[in-house]
Design an enzyme around this catalytic site. Sequence first.
Site, PDB file in Angstrom:
ATOM      1  N   ASP A  85       0.844  -1.194   0.000  1.00 13.31           N
ATOM      2  CA  ASP A  85       0.000   0.000   0.000  1.00 13.31           C
ATOM      3  C   ASP A  85       0.881   1.246   0.000  1.00 13.31           C
ATOM      4  O   ASP A  85       1.845   1.335   0.763  1.00 13.31           O
ATOM      5  CB  ASP A  85      -0.896  -0.020   1.247  1.00 13.31           C
ATOM      6  CG  ASP A  85      -2.011   0.999   1.189  1.00 13.31           C
ATOM      7  OD1 ASP A  85      -2.416   1.383   0.070  1.00 13.31           O
ATOM      8  OD2 ASP A  85      -2.506   1.398   2.267  1.00 13.31           O
ATOM      9  N   HIS A  86       0.567   2.194  -0.855  1.00 14.40           N
ATOM     10  CA  HIS A  86       1.289   3.472  -0.940  1.00 14.40           C
ATOM     11  C   HIS A  86       2.793   3.273  -1.106  1.00 14.40           C
ATOM     12  O   HIS A  86       3.602   3.858  -0.371  1.00 14.40           O
ATOM     13  CB  HIS A  86       0.989   4.347   0.282  1.00 14.40           C
ATOM     14  CG  HIS A  86      -0.409   4.882   0.291  1.00 14.40           C
ATOM     15  ND1 HIS A  86      -0.806   5.957  -0.479  1.00 14.40           N
ATOM     16  CD2 HIS A  86      -1.523   4.460   0.955  1.00 14.40           C
ATOM     17  CE1 HIS A  86      -2.096   6.178  -0.283  1.00 14.40           C
ATOM     18  NE2 HIS A  86      -2.554   5.284   0.572  1.00 14.40           N
ATOM     19  N   GLY A 181      -7.707   8.403   7.941  1.00 12.24           N
ATOM     20  CA  GLY A 181      -7.943   8.726   9.338  1.00 12.24           C
ATOM     21  C   GLY A 181      -9.400   9.030   9.608  1.00 12.24           C
ATOM     22  O   GLY A 181     -10.290   8.681   8.826  1.00 12.24           O
ATOM     23  N   GLY A 209      -9.251   5.641   2.233  1.00 13.98           N
ATOM     24  CA  GLY A 209      -9.840   6.412   3.322  1.00 13.98           C
ATOM     25  C   GLY A 209     -11.315   6.147   3.505  1.00 13.98           C
ATOM     26  O   GLY A 209     -12.097   7.059   3.770  1.00 13.98           O
ATOM     27  N   SER A 211     -12.822   4.334   5.860  1.00 14.15           N
ATOM     28  CA  SER A 211     -13.301   4.203   7.236  1.00 14.15           C
ATOM     29  C   SER A 211     -14.153   5.408   7.610  1.00 14.15           C
ATOM     30  O   SER A 211     -13.728   6.553   7.460  1.00 14.15           O
ATOM     31  CB  SER A 211     -12.121   4.092   8.208  1.00 14.15           C
ATOM     32  OG  SER A 211     -11.434   2.876   8.044  1.00 14.15           O
ATOM     33  N   ASN A 230     -10.543   0.426   0.776  1.00 18.76           N
ATOM     34  CA  ASN A 230      -9.498   0.308   1.785  1.00 18.76           C
ATOM     35  C   ASN A 230     -10.001   0.696   3.173  1.00 18.76           C
ATOM     36  O   ASN A 230     -10.548   1.792   3.354  1.00 18.76           O
ATOM     37  CB  ASN A 230      -8.312   1.201   1.419  1.00 18.76           C
ATOM     38  CG  ASN A 230      -7.621   0.765   0.146  1.00 18.76           C
ATOM     39  OD1 ASN A 230      -8.069  -0.141  -0.547  1.00 18.76           O
ATOM     40  ND2 ASN A 230      -6.515   1.406  -0.162  1.00 18.76           N
ATOM     41  N   ASN A 232      -8.703   0.825   7.241  1.00 17.93           N
ATOM     42  CA  ASN A 232      -7.648   0.681   8.242  1.00 17.93           C
ATOM     43  C   ASN A 232      -8.048   1.339   9.559  1.00 17.93           C
ATOM     44  O   ASN A 232      -8.000   0.718  10.612  1.00 17.93           O
ATOM     45  CB  ASN A 232      -6.324   1.272   7.724  1.00 17.93           C
ATOM     46  CG  ASN A 232      -5.150   0.935   8.620  1.00 17.93           C
ATOM     47  OD1 ASN A 232      -5.160  -0.075   9.316  1.00 17.93           O
ATOM     48  ND2 ASN A 232      -4.124   1.770   8.615  1.00 17.93           N
TER      49      ASN A 232
END
Length: 290
Positions: A85-86, A181, A209, A211, A230, A232
């Site tokens: 990732d990234h 975040g 992003g 979430s 995605n 996290n």
Amino acid sequence: MAFVSMKELLEDAKREQYAIGQFNINGLQWTKAILQAAQKEQSPVIAAASDRLVDYLGGFKTIAAMVGALIEDMAITVPVVLHLDHGSSAERCRQAIDAGFSSVMIDGSHQPIDENIAMTKEVTDYAAKHGVSVEAEVGTVGGMEDGLVGGVRYADITECERIVKETNIDALAAALGSVHGKYQGEPNLGFKEMEAISRMTDIPLVLHGASGIPQDQIKKAITLGHAKININTECMVAWTDETRRMFQENSDLYEPRGYLTPGIEAVEETVRSKMREFGSAGKAAKQQVG
């Protein structure tokens, strides 16, 4: 069981209008929770290591060996993608591929588009020789990603078209209002731009992003071409909340298994819930392995 490329998985998801979740790994127990959730839900899964955490996790070879051994020892039969990732450079992507990763993301989104395309093309040329899928990003997702803070910059549709045509990537992360975040206020995705980019590029889109984005917006994003989503932050919050609760209620607790297990179980439940929400639960049988 070998890791699989996400190319065919995402193409099927886009065609059938569901999405496959990417869940970032933060250690061995965390990885076990993700794999166990996928097996229970019979869902394909993308287990990802963020480039900025690779060294913390022991390096590319250690990560690949750990995830591979867990798949074998846990008798996991669902398709598992091991994804970088990234990825911060073409060299880092090459290192991941050489270590056994089956998918990489090259993130040149903070560079001018010509540099982004050149960097991405270097990665796709190398990945193609190893059967590894490649994701690229245009525009910038806001918020914090493992210490990197940035603002939102919407993807330009012309730049999206260029990077797809000139690099032969398998998936595109087009920044359209999501942030890494926690969200401050209500998420506001650019669905009009999303629809135009999906129609123009005709490849699976990736939502970073995710979430905290409401379920109705997630479902709409899926109908508009997002085949990879995605997650996290939600997993980290679930783990932290349970771990904090364990210490608050058991101040004398010192055995790691005692205070880590509830948090890991919370991660597993979060992953299972997302797989059902994204529509990938039960889809593993279409590409069963093992």
